[in-house]
Design a protein around this motif. Structure first.
Motif, PDB file in Angstrom:
ATOM      1  N   ARG A 271     137.219 128.968  52.086  1.00 14.28           N
ATOM      2  CA  ARG A 271     136.313 128.317  51.401  1.00 14.28           C
ATOM      3  C   ARG A 271     136.962 127.221  50.438  1.00 14.28           C
ATOM      4  O   ARG A 271     136.079 126.711  49.801  1.00 14.28           O
ATOM      5  CB  ARG A 271     135.456 129.388  50.491  1.00 14.28           C
ATOM      6  CG  ARG A 271     134.728 130.378  51.103  1.00 14.28           C
ATOM      7  CD  ARG A 271     134.117 131.226  50.149  1.00 14.28           C
ATOM      8  NE  ARG A 271     133.314 132.323  50.793  1.00 14.28           N
ATOM      9  CZ  ARG A 271     132.039 132.388  51.588  1.00 14.28           C
ATOM     10  NH1 ARG A 271     131.581 131.131  51.286  1.00 14.28           N
ATOM     11  NH2 ARG A 271     131.709 133.214  52.117  1.00 14.28           N
ATOM     12  N   ASN A 272     138.200 127.052  50.379  1.00 13.25           N
ATOM     13  CA  ASN A 272     139.036 126.116  49.792  1.00 13.25           C
ATOM     14  C   ASN A 272     138.893 124.851  50.349  1.00 13.25           C
ATOM     15  O   ASN A 272     138.870 123.677  49.806  1.00 13.25           O
ATOM     16  CB  ASN A 272     140.471 126.538  49.316  1.00 13.25           C
ATOM     17  CG  ASN A 272     140.591 127.653  48.651  1.00 13.25           C
ATOM     18  OD1 ASN A 272     139.698 127.985  47.538  1.00 13.25           O
ATOM     19  ND2 ASN A 272     141.537 128.772  48.637  1.00 13.25           N
ATOM     20  N   GLN A 273     138.808 124.842  51.761  1.00 10.73           N
ATOM     21  CA  GLN A 273     138.897 123.639  52.461  1.00 10.73           C
ATOM     22  C   GLN A 273     137.853 123.711  53.516  1.00 10.73           C
ATOM     23  O   GLN A 273     137.941 124.563  54.221  1.00 10.73           O
ATOM     24  CB  GLN A 273     140.038 123.570  53.185  1.00 10.73           C
ATOM     25  CG  GLN A 273     140.458 122.130  53.977  1.00 10.73           C
ATOM     26  CD  GLN A 273     141.711 122.095  54.665  1.00 10.73           C
ATOM     27  OE1 GLN A 273     142.272 122.827  55.083  1.00 10.73           O
ATOM     28  NE2 GLN A 273     142.362 120.690  54.567  1.00 10.73           N
TER      29      GLN A 273
ATOM     30  N   THR B 266     140.319 133.407  57.653  1.00 13.11           N
ATOM     31  CA  THR B 266     141.092 134.858  57.471  1.00 13.11           C
ATOM     32  C   THR B 266     140.584 135.813  58.162  1.00 13.11           C
ATOM     33  O   THR B 266     139.322 136.282  58.007  1.00 13.11           O
ATOM     34  CB  THR B 266     141.137 135.094  55.854  1.00 13.11           C
ATOM     35  OG1 THR B 266     141.741 133.836  55.357  1.00 13.11           O
ATOM     36  CG2 THR B 266     142.127 136.104  55.684  1.00 13.11           C
ATOM     37  N   ILE B 267     141.199 136.479  59.088  1.00 13.35           N
ATOM     38  CA  ILE B 267     140.739 137.693  59.987  1.00 13.35           C
ATOM     39  C   ILE B 267     141.587 138.950  59.481  1.00 13.35           C
ATOM     40  O   ILE B 267     142.883 138.725  59.210  1.00 13.35           O
ATOM     41  CB  ILE B 267     140.598 137.370  61.129  1.00 13.35           C
ATOM     42  CG1 ILE B 267     141.994 137.374  61.868  1.00 13.35           C
ATOM     43  CG2 ILE B 267     139.924 136.222  61.595  1.00 13.35           C
ATOM     44  CD1 ILE B 267     142.482 137.254  63.310  1.00 13.35           C
ATOM     45  N   VAL B 268     140.933 140.021  59.637  1.00 12.72           N
ATOM     46  CA  VAL B 268     141.535 141.361  59.252  1.00 12.72           C
ATOM     47  C   VAL B 268     141.011 142.227  60.687  1.00 12.72           C
ATOM     48  O   VAL B 268     140.014 142.458  60.909  1.00 12.72           O
ATOM     49  CB  VAL B 268     140.995 141.827  58.226  1.00 12.72           C
ATOM     50  CG1 VAL B 268     141.583 143.316  58.188  1.00 12.72           C
ATOM     51  CG2 VAL B 268     141.096 141.174  56.977  1.00 12.72           C
TER      52      VAL B 268
ATOM     53  N   ASP C 208     130.230 136.835  64.125  1.00 10.61           N
ATOM     54  CA  ASP C 208     129.401 135.623  63.996  1.00 10.61           C
ATOM     55  C   ASP C 208     130.215 135.007  62.639  1.00 10.61           C
ATOM     56  O   ASP C 208     130.566 135.428  61.733  1.00 10.61           O
ATOM     57  CB  ASP C 208     128.135 135.561  63.730  1.00 10.61           C
ATOM     58  CG  ASP C 208     127.264 136.249  64.702  1.00 10.61           C
ATOM     59  OD1 ASP C 208     127.799 136.240  65.936  1.00 10.61           O
ATOM     60  OD2 ASP C 208     126.309 136.784  64.843  1.00 10.61           O
ATOM     61  N   SER C 209     130.326 133.473  62.750  1.00 10.46           N
ATOM     62  CA  SER C 209     130.563 132.857  61.754  1.00 10.46           C
ATOM     63  C   SER C 209     130.218 131.375  61.867  1.00 10.46           C
ATOM     64  O   SER C 209     129.260 131.106  62.500  1.00 10.46           O
ATOM     65  CB  SER C 209     132.405 132.719  61.755  1.00 10.46           C
ATOM     66  OG  SER C 209     132.899 132.245  60.466  1.00 10.46           O
ATOM     67  N   ARG C 210     130.572 130.556  60.875  1.00 12.46           N
ATOM     68  CA  ARG C 210     130.201 129.042  61.029  1.00 12.46           C
ATOM     69  C   ARG C 210     131.465 128.401  60.943  1.00 12.46           C
ATOM     70  O   ARG C 210     132.567 128.483  60.494  1.00 12.46           O
ATOM     71  CB  ARG C 210     129.484 128.783  59.362  1.00 12.46           C
ATOM     72  CG  ARG C 210     128.332 129.713  59.310  1.00 12.46           C
ATOM     73  CD  ARG C 210     127.070 129.987  60.318  1.00 12.46           C
ATOM     74  NE  ARG C 210     126.569 128.505  60.279  1.00 12.46           N
ATOM     75  CZ  ARG C 210     125.401 128.533  61.065  1.00 12.46           C
ATOM     76  NH1 ARG C 210     125.091 129.275  61.966  1.00 12.46           N
ATOM     77  NH2 ARG C 210     124.983 127.106  61.266  1.00 12.46           N
ATOM     78  N   PHE C 211     131.213 127.036  61.788  1.00 14.28           N
ATOM     79  CA  PHE C 211     132.114 126.154  62.053  1.00 14.28           C
ATOM     80  C   PHE C 211     131.507 124.666  61.485  1.00 14.28           C
ATOM     81  O   PHE C 211     130.371 124.278  61.840  1.00 14.28           O
ATOM     82  CB  PHE C 211     132.348 125.736  63.359  1.00 14.28           C
ATOM     83  CG  PHE C 211     133.605 124.907  63.734  1.00 14.28           C
ATOM     84  CD1 PHE C 211     134.893 125.451  63.738  1.00 14.28           C
ATOM     85  CD2 PHE C 211     133.371 123.478  63.772  1.00 14.28           C
ATOM     86  CE1 PHE C 211     135.888 124.569  64.200  1.00 14.28           C
ATOM     87  CE2 PHE C 211     134.436 122.719  63.871  1.00 14.28           C
ATOM     88  CZ  PHE C 211     135.850 123.203  64.204  1.00 14.28           C
TER      89      PHE C 211
END
Length: 477
Positions: free
Chosen positions: A378-380, A395-397, A469-472
């Protein structure tokens, strides 16, 4: 009219009548009087003893059962692994534990609405260990009347050895209980070797001592005080009971007026003699582990162990009267009204319980052997490269929930030409890895400010797969 059963308050009121100029005080806690429980035999006591021995046998034996190179049941706190036979759970799966606790709560609600405090009388650890201590007391010091005389007698050699031997066995059982409990968290085979050699860690000694002390105090000294004053279950049972709940009750219409009589009076002539079935022998009081008189009505101290039922039935047999003066029944049945077993509240608890049990086992069987969390940086928001690509950072875990080491392959989809700068990650069994990865895609493939993408993880050596799922972000409107 409420369908709740009123519980009777039979606690003696310490307030006495005093002159007007004297201060009147009322104690909130009554001084304990030792209860000398009389041993009784019967159907329900056989059921209770069998259930007690089975529960204790399971408790003491489970930590000793081997399962491969570890105990079958082992809650490994330092390793953050919880082994139950072939299944291994991790702290990340805490929701399953919460779910299991909710199932236990609804199970207790269902049992309470249906049959009162049978949990307390037959399976509660406090009752199980208390009955074991009472059983030892009976076999060492003798039956109830002999124990009363022994306590009133001055100290002599016979009284000294009986008391000393009883407390020695109590402490021995308490120590075995403490060691076994700690053995669920530390492999018990090593624990029993390290404790006497003073090689166990300090926490092991602390918890063994803690559970030894409180097992000895709760089962040997406090006993019914734990049920009456410490356990919250006794207090909210009145909310759970209704007039169709199966409880231990005294049939007042049949038993009163009570009184002693000769044995040769036929049962059919009791009414003409002005007598009920109760011969006022007080045997039901003598066998009660909490010291109540069930003839006073439903009391929150009653743990539904049915000792009074077996005692009363034995007296009825000797007198030639029908059994059941004290029995498992309902308030409606005592009043001659029909009992409704399948009532809405009970059916509701049962359906909720069955649904949650089914969903719990489905979740356990369907649980993936890998945990995979994805969080976008979220910083960039994004950055553009000189070669015409848009880059997002994540960041993945990755958590290996399997009992074997695995190498996982990472990939992404959802945008033409999207690639990850990291393709593989190796994670040992039960461990987790946190990585910062970058996903890049050609700028001309991005037509919106935000695109949905999917990140995939798959074990290279097994059938383990998961996606998130995520966003690009990138591009302009």
């Amino acid at each position: 009219m409420s369908d709740k059963i009123p519980t009777q308050d039979v606690t003696p009121d310490p307030v006495q009548q005093h002159p007007a100029d004297e201060t009147v005080t009322k104690e909130m806690y009554a001084s304990r009087k030792h209860i000398y429980v009389r041993e009784i035999k019967g159907l329900f006591q056989r059921i209770r003893r069998v259930s007690n021995w089975l529960l204790m046998l399971g408790f003491f034996l489970l930590p000793w059962i081997p399962w491969g190179d570890r105990p079958a049941v082992w809650f490994d706190l330092p390793g953050r692994e919880f082994h139950i036979f072939s299944a291994t759970f991790y702290p990340q799966e805490f929701m399953l534990l919460s779910w299991l606790l909710i199932i236990c709560a609804f199970g207790l609600f269902f049992i309470t609405v249906f049959a009162g405090r049978v949990w307390c009388g037959y399976t509660c650890p406090q009752s199980v260990w208390t009955f074991l201590y009472i059983w030892l007391e009976h076999h060492i010091e003798g039956p109830r009347n002999r124990r009363i005389k022994l306590d009133r007698r001055k100290l002599d050699a016979d009284k000294l050895w009986r008391k000393a031997f009883k407390h020695f066995l109590w402490l021995l059982i308490a120590a075995a209980t403490g060691i076994t409990f700690v053995g669920y968290f530390t492999p018990i085979r090593g624990l029993v070797m390290d404790l006497p050699a003073l090689q166990a860690n300090s926490w092991s000694y602390f918890w063994v001592g803690f559970f030894t002390l409180f097992t000895y105090l709760n089962a040997g000294w406090l006993r019914e005080q734990v049920c009456i004053y410490m356990c919250p279950y006794a207090r909210f049972q009145g909310v759970m009971f209704d007039r169709d709940t199966l409880i231990v009750s005294y049939d007042t219409r049949r038993g009163e007026p009570r009184g002693r009589r000769k044995k040769n009076i036929p049962h059919s002539e009791l009414g003409a003699a002005g007598l009920g079935d109760c011969i006022d022998c007080d045997l039901c009081v003598q066998v009660c582990p909490t010291g109540i008189d069930i003839r006073d009505g439903l009391q929150y101290e009653c743990i539904t162990c049915a000792a009074c039922i077996d005692a009363c039935d034995s007296v009825m047999d000797k007198m030639g009267y029908p059994r059941g003066l004290i029995r498992y029944t309902t308030e409606n049945a005592l009043e001659g009204k029909p009992t409704h077993i399948f009532r809405p509240r009970l059916v509701g608890y049962l359906l909720a319980l069955l649904v949650m049990i089914g969903l719990f086992f489905w979740a356990v069987n369907d649980r993936s052997a890998v945990g995979f969390d994805v969080e976008r940086d979220r910083n960039q928001l994004f950055r553009a490269t000189t070669s015409g690509e848009i880059v997002n950072t994540y960041t993945i875990v990755v958590r290996n929930l399997d009992q074997s080491d695995h190498v996982y392959q990472l990939s992404a989809s959802g945008l033409p030409g999207i690639e990850l700068n990291t393709s593989e990650v190796s994670v040992p069994a039960g461990a987790s890895r946190q990585l910062i990865i970058e996903a890049k895609a050609p700028a001309d493939s991005i037509s919106q400010p935000s695109h949905g993408i999917i990140l995939h993880i798959e074990a290279t050596d097994g059938d383990i797969y998961l996606e998130r799922d995520s966003r690009f972000l990138g591009g302009t409107r």
